[in-house]
Design an enzyme around this catalytic site. Structure first.
Site, PDB file in Angstrom:
ATOM      1  N   LYS A 142      -7.994   2.032  -1.906  1.00 49.95           N
ATOM      2  CA  LYS A 142      -8.738   1.847  -0.652  1.00 49.95           C
ATOM      3  C   LYS A 142      -9.204   3.228  -0.207  1.00 49.95           C
ATOM      4  O   LYS A 142      -8.399   4.142  -0.055  1.00 49.95           O
ATOM      5  CB  LYS A 142      -7.863   1.202   0.426  1.00 49.95           C
ATOM      6  CG  LYS A 142      -8.606   0.920   1.729  1.00 49.95           C
ATOM      7  CD  LYS A 142      -7.711   0.179   2.721  1.00 49.95           C
ATOM      8  CE  LYS A 142      -8.509  -0.268   3.959  1.00 49.95           C
ATOM      9  NZ  LYS A 142      -8.945   0.856   4.801  1.00 49.95           N
ATOM     10  N   CYS A 166      -6.717   7.026   4.886  1.00 51.74           N
ATOM     11  CA  CYS A 166      -6.119   7.353   6.184  1.00 51.74           C
ATOM     12  C   CYS A 166      -6.495   8.767   6.602  1.00 51.74           C
ATOM     13  O   CYS A 166      -6.312   9.719   5.842  1.00 51.74           O
ATOM     14  CB  CYS A 166      -4.597   7.209   6.105  1.00 51.74           C
ATOM     15  SG  CYS A 166      -3.774   7.578   7.677  1.00 51.74           S
ATOM     16  N   ARG A 185      -8.456  -4.624  12.729  1.00 52.23           N
ATOM     17  CA  ARG A 185      -7.878  -4.827  14.063  1.00 52.23           C
ATOM     18  C   ARG A 185      -8.145  -6.206  14.647  1.00 52.23           C
ATOM     19  O   ARG A 185      -7.325  -6.737  15.394  1.00 52.23           O
ATOM     20  CB  ARG A 185      -8.410  -3.738  15.009  1.00 52.23           C
ATOM     21  CG  ARG A 185      -7.776  -2.382  14.788  1.00 52.23           C
ATOM     22  CD  ARG A 185      -8.536  -1.282  15.485  1.00 52.23           C
ATOM     23  NE  ARG A 185      -9.793  -1.001  14.798  1.00 52.23           N
ATOM     24  CZ  ARG A 185     -10.775  -0.266  15.298  1.00 52.23           C
ATOM     25  NH1 ARG A 185     -10.659   0.230  16.507  1.00 52.23           N
ATOM     26  NH2 ARG A 185     -11.865  -0.044  14.607  1.00 52.23           N
ATOM     27  N   GLY A 218     -14.993  -2.746  10.941  1.00 54.86           N
ATOM     28  CA  GLY A 218     -15.725  -3.327  12.061  1.00 54.86           C
ATOM     29  C   GLY A 218     -16.075  -4.793  11.944  1.00 54.86           C
ATOM     30  O   GLY A 218     -16.930  -5.282  12.690  1.00 54.86           O
ATOM     31  N   GLN A 240       0.851  -1.196   0.000  1.00 49.98           N
ATOM     32  CA  GLN A 240       0.000   0.000   0.000  1.00 49.98           C
ATOM     33  C   GLN A 240       0.883   1.241   0.000  1.00 49.98           C
ATOM     34  O   GLN A 240       1.757   1.405   0.847  1.00 49.98           O
ATOM     35  CB  GLN A 240      -0.937   0.067   1.201  1.00 49.98           C
ATOM     36  CG  GLN A 240      -1.925   1.238   1.020  1.00 49.98           C
ATOM     37  CD  GLN A 240      -2.832   1.494   2.183  1.00 49.98           C
ATOM     38  OE1 GLN A 240      -2.369   1.812   3.272  1.00 49.98           O
ATOM     39  NE2 GLN A 240      -4.140   1.387   1.959  1.00 49.98           N
TER      40      GLN A 240
END
Length: 341
Positions: free
Chosen positions: A144, A105, A239, A218, A75
């Site tokens: 992205k 970001c 995450r 999520g 990336q």
């Protein structure tokens, strides 16, 4: 303005496409080596690497990876078409499978350098960047992005962004299903506070069925992953794949893979740790990525305590921690067997 032929990802044969999101300070080459041991099919991403770091910094440090990490995506962060094209060509020469441009970001640092989510406000510039990147390589190049930013929060504005970039021949869009509030929230808050709008990503796939749409944001379980795959082409997990890496093993059921044993994974990890120590890497740089191996199992907390904060200084410290957690799991299993009787 641009060509109209869609560039299809060579990795789309790996259906379904499941990937681990690029995460700063987390998806390092040490984590990626570890993550690959859980699942051979999940697509791994590097951390975001800026064009400046590659062109004017330690190129080898930023681009090197282990051969076993494939399939792997680099990336890039940047907004200068020429620099992005040069780095994309370097990525292909380095052996990366794909290149992804970060348009998601929300960090203040990257905004100041015109990197990340702020680029959603400049779809023509993003399209120019992608076009230049595609011109110099044969590997897929994709984007992205968020579903919106600041005052650009509508579905139609996101669709305009995607359509503008898709005119270059870009076929693959990874969509983080949250807006980013660049002027009001921290990066951490931007991962949690704006509500998830999965329906916007589903609608994008419905409206542009010819595009490969991958959803992010999520997602924490195999069941959630399977539910999303009813609406889109791929799922990117962030995450949760870091804090609970065994989820990657559980996702193996999507390809009818057997579940690996956590202790066997550590046996495979040990030679890599020895190699990295021989290269001069501090043990703590590696162990911080394996703290979640026994997440949700008896002894997981002691495992984390034994390896975090510099507590583990040698391989024998890791092996001792493994023995302790093995005993804790055995005791729990024995207790459950007694209860069943």
């Amino acid at each position: 303005m641009f060509g109209s032929v869609f560039m299809k990802s060579s990795l789309e044969t790996l259906k379904p496409r499941i990937s681990v999101a690029p995460m700063m300070d987390w998806t390092t080459k040490d984590y990626r080596f570890f993550a690959r041991l859980f699942n051979p099919n999940v697509v791994l991403y590097t951390e975001m690497v800026t064009t400046g770091a590659i062109l004017f910094g330690d190129t080898k440090r930023h681009l090197d990876y282990s051969h076993g990490e494939h399939p792997i995506v680099l990336q890039l962060g940047g907004s200068n078409p020429k620099d992005l094209a040069e780095c994309t060509k370097m990525a292909q020469d380095w052996g990366y499978d794909e290149v992804n441009l970060n348009v998601g970001c929300p960090s203040d640092r990257v905004q100041n350098n015109k990197i990340g989510a702020c680029l959603m406000a400049e779809p023509d510039l993003v399209a120019e960047c992608i076009a230049k990147m595609q011109q110099v390589v044969d590997i897929p190049v994709h984007v992205k992005h968020r579903i919106g930013i600041d005052d650009m929060q509508s579905y139609d504005e996101m669709l305009n962004f995607v359509d503008t970039v898709a005119k270059t021949g870009c076929h693959h869009f990874v969509v983080h299903a949250r807006i980013a509030l660049l002027k009001g929230l921290s990066p951490k808050e931007n991962r949690e506070i704006p509500p998830l709008r999965y329906e916007d990503v589903y609608r994008l796939k419905q409206d542009r069925p010819e595009l490969f749409i991958e959803i992010n944001g999520g997602i924490k379980t195999v069941a959630e992953t399977q539910a999303h795959l009813q609406h889109v082409d791929g799922v990117m997990i962030g995450r949760e794949a870091y804090h609970n890496p065994y989820l990657l093993a559980e996702l193996g059921q999507l390809w009818n893979l057997d579940l690996p044993d956590r202790f066997n994974i550590m046996q495979q990890m040990m030679p890599y740790i020895e190699q990295r120590l021989a290269e001069g890497a501090p043990l703590s740089i590696i162990t911080r990525h394996i703290l979640g191996l026994f997440q949700n199992l008896p002894g997981a907390r002691k495992w984390r305590q034994a390896l975090s904060g510099g507590n583990a200084k040698t391989r024998s410290d890791i092996e001792h921690a493994l023995c302790n957690i093995h005993e804790a799991i055995q005791r729990t299993e024995a207790s459950l067997q007694v209860q069943d009787i």
